[in-house]
Design an enzyme around this catalytic site. Structure first.
Site, PDB file in Angstrom:
ATOM      1  N   LYS A   1      -9.240   2.235  -2.417  1.00 58.96           N
ATOM      2  CA  LYS A   1      -9.551   1.593  -1.136  1.00 58.96           C
ATOM      3  C   LYS A   1     -10.952   1.981  -0.651  1.00 58.96           C
ATOM      4  CE  LYS A   1      -7.358   0.796   3.406  1.00 58.96           C
ATOM      5  NZ  LYS A   1      -6.156   1.155   4.218  1.00 58.96           N
TER       6      LYS A   1
ATOM      7  N   CYS B   1      -5.346  -3.481   2.533  1.00 52.48           N
ATOM      8  CA  CYS B   1      -5.254  -3.495   4.001  1.00 52.48           C
ATOM      9  C   CYS B   1      -6.610  -3.704   4.703  1.00 52.48           C
ATOM     10  CB  CYS B   1      -4.557  -2.220   4.473  1.00 52.48           C
ATOM     11  SG  CYS B   1      -3.840  -2.361   6.128  1.00 52.48           S
TER      12      CYS B   1
ATOM     13  N   GLU C   1       0.845  -1.198   0.000  1.00 54.21           N
ATOM     14  CA  GLU C   1       0.000   0.000   0.000  1.00 54.21           C
ATOM     15  C   GLU C   1       0.888   1.259   0.000  1.00 54.21           C
ATOM     16  OE1 GLU C   1      -2.340  -0.173   3.541  1.00 54.21           O
ATOM     17  OE2 GLU C   1      -3.573   1.585   3.062  1.00 54.21           O
TER      18      GLU C   1
END
Lengths: 289, 289
Positions: A118, A151, A47
């Protein structure tokens, strides 16, 4: 002879340095070359690999962010992908006009393929980034169907399920896992457990590339790994603290073949959408508890 | 002083004998008494604990099944629950008119509370049982909110999520786990991994009571366990082969308190239902892959 869909996947566990985009991208390129030398054709980076993670202000994040795919970081990754014949999934701090996204770019040998933004933001990311607005796209590529997560997305089984239902063969997870309350020392990271469960219960591969190091006081957890559709690791977990390339050869077609578990059951088809739909249609979808 | 919601939970890992309902129920009662002697007030029994699992014909299953809560097995469990002040969640082969269900009955000190009917059927269960038609009820009890799942339900994160969204404090899993392809020897059962991920990603307790033994050639996996809302075991996993009572004292209120992970994030409220709904509304909900 069965059709083969062999791919060597590599997760690059590296340590970006906050704010030093030039050095981070150069470092990522040298690790990408090394993974390609080892035979990898699908490469996953962590990330926000271009910028680092722990911004102090939105202005700092804004100044470091760049356009996707028009910025210099994507240009560098597109160049190496073309030259070495690679597919790359890489976390990047993305700017689109005045909006910032915690994104992962998907690149192939022929260039830019697409972007994932995300969906589930964590902690101070709420102060810097807009929530992802592209859903969960699954990218059809020459080597198979590639999904992406970042994540905290992995804490939501919905992330994996919605991509499995689109036929994803593998989910590439660009991540910056941080320590979690309740983690039992000496056991695998709970982040690994979540990914194992998702790989198994969706019968698909998952490749997680984490970062390492301590940035502005924030430690990261490493332990990058590649999971078979059975849920068990075929490579990793890597070290908790060192840079490392985790790599495995996998057959993306095997995930599609192995989904019929017996003469009655195929986990993606066994979903009781009749039951879920009725319940999701009620007030409980707001999750008031 | 914080309000306490302490409960001692016990999972009874036992070996029913196919067809011998009288002996199975008597055996369950002696183990329930033993668990109560150890202080347990919430007790979980395996799937189909009254009859055993491996039926050879539907007629056999039909003959062994009984009404819930009107049959003799429920009567015995209701009696011990009242006498010892227990909540019991127990797997039972249920008959309602000419329909059969793989069910779990929920009983409290004041008697029958409700029934869960397995939503996701596995293997030959398709030949014996109707698919569950009561959704995923969460039962409000004197000690807290209790959800239920049975075995293969645990392969569907939807099972856990839909109950967490109703505020379940604990999911009691009555199960008959069988060996799974790809299981790595020497590692915890993948069934345990799935439950750990579900407990963590929903921030709720999960108590799994499995059976042991080999029935008509079918081995079962044991390894019953009780998970904290962190996802980590507070008791078990038990043996793979032996009867055993797995027990832990837990604070059901702690799961509710601990769900706020930082000043921005609470995992059940962070769901992006806007994204999910849009995707679930499309054709992919049928899971054609």
């Amino acid at each position: 002879m069965p059709v083969s869909s062999l791919v060597r996947v590599a997760c690059i566990q590296m340590e970006p340095r906050i704010g030093d985009v030039g050095a981070n991208v150069a470092h990522s390129l040298s690790l990408i070359e090394k993974a390609a030398d080892g035979g990898a054709t699908l490469i996953v980076l962590p990330e926000l690999a271009n910028t680092g993670y722990v911004f102090e202000t939105r202005e700092e994040a804004f100044a470091l962010a760049e356009e996707v795919p028009g910025g210099p970081t994507c240009a560098a990754w597109i160049e190496v992908a073309a030259r070495r014949g690679l597919h790359i999934v890489a976390g990047i701090t993305e700017r689109e006009e005045r909006s910032l996204y915690n994104s992962a770019v998907v690149i192939g040998p022929q260039g830019y393929i697409g972007t994932y933004r995300k969906v589930h933001l964590w902690g101070n990311e709420h102060l810097f980034f807009e929530p992802g607005n592209k859903g969960f796209p699954v990218f059809h590529t020459a080597i198979g169907r590639i999904g992406v997560a970042i994540c905290y997305d992995g804490w939501f089984p919905e992330t994996y399920r919605l991509q499995a239902l689109q036929g994803a063969d593998i989910i590439c997870v660009s991540t910056n896992w941080v320590p979690i309350p309740g983690q039992v020392e000496g056991r695998e990271a709970m982040a690994n457990i979540l990914a194992m469960a998702a790989a198994h219960s969706n019968s698909m591969y998952i490749a997680c590339a984490d970062r390492v190091g301590v940035e502005r006081g924030q430690p990261f957890e490493g332990q990058s790994l590649i999971l078979s559709y059975t849920g068990w690791p075929v490579a990793g977990p890597a070290s908790r603290v060192d840079e490392e390339i985790v790599s495995a050869e996998i057959d993306l077609g095997a995930a599609r073949r192995a989904r019929n578990w017996n003469e009655f059951n195929q986990v993606l088809r066994d979903r009781r959408t009749d039951v879920y739909a009725e319940m999701l249609g009620s007030d409980i979808r707001r999750g008031a508890y």
